[in-house]
Write a protein that holds these residues in place. Sequence first.
Motif, PDB file in Angstrom:
ATOM      1  N   ASP A  72     -17.231  21.796   7.067  1.00 48.52           N
ATOM      2  CA  ASP A  72     -16.847  21.135   5.848  1.00 48.52           C
ATOM      3  C   ASP A  72     -18.308  21.239   5.063  1.00 48.52           C
ATOM      4  N   ASN A  73     -19.238  21.037   5.812  1.00 45.86           N
ATOM      5  CA  ASN A  73     -20.910  21.650   4.525  1.00 45.86           C
ATOM      6  C   ASN A  73     -20.970  22.746   4.611  1.00 45.86           C
ATOM      7  N   CYS A 132     -13.394  29.939   7.078  1.00 47.92           N
ATOM      8  CA  CYS A 132     -13.305  28.644   5.731  1.00 47.92           C
ATOM      9  C   CYS A 132     -11.863  28.658   4.944  1.00 47.92           C
ATOM     10  N   CYS A 183     -18.724  25.077   5.056  1.00 43.88           N
ATOM     11  CA  CYS A 183     -17.993  26.089   4.415  1.00 43.88           C
ATOM     12  C   CYS A 183     -17.755  25.867   3.211  1.00 43.88           C
ATOM     13  N   LYS A 184     -18.321  24.743   2.319  1.00 46.55           N
ATOM     14  CA  LYS A 184     -18.749  23.691   0.809  1.00 46.55           C
ATOM     15  C   LYS A 184     -19.654  25.122   0.805  1.00 46.55           C
ATOM     16  N   LYS A 232     -19.082  28.211  -0.191  1.00 47.62           N
ATOM     17  CA  LYS A 232     -18.367  28.979  -0.881  1.00 47.62           C
ATOM     18  C   LYS A 232     -19.414  28.515  -2.492  1.00 47.62           C
ATOM     19  N   GLN A 233     -19.719  27.899  -2.553  1.00 46.54           N
ATOM     20  CA  GLN A 233     -20.949  27.342  -3.470  1.00 46.54           C
ATOM     21  C   GLN A 233     -21.965  28.687  -3.554  1.00 46.54           C
ATOM     22  N   ALA A 291     -12.493  24.430   8.045  1.00 45.87           N
ATOM     23  CA  ALA A 291     -12.862  24.051   6.810  1.00 45.87           C
ATOM     24  C   ALA A 291     -13.371  23.276   6.710  1.00 45.87           C
TER      25      ALA A 291
END
Length: 97
Positions: free
Chosen positions: A84-85, A74, A87-88, A91-92, A80
């Motif tokens: 996108d979603n 990611c 990997c977000k 990260k959260q 990434a």
Amino acid sequence: MNFKMITMGAMSLAMITGSALAGASTGTSALDDPAKMSPFFTDAGMKTMKSEAEFKAAWMAMKEEDRAGIMKECGDEAIAKSHDNFCKMTKQLGGAN
């Protein structure tokens, strides 16, 4: 004649080595592997992510080295962007918590 044989041998070796190197790196991501990723999605096409709680449960069920590998992937801009979603969300979660 000797020079020609040496040149042909060198060219053959270069072509074989190039083919081997190309085969060694397929360019695919673990994020494209349905076996690893299906726990995070509601559909077989891996388009709809599960709820945040289900995602976190699936994330925590993974081995630490698998989570680290996904976090590393990611970190790659191209990967990434195409995930996108996902990997977000990783990260959260901070990678582990």
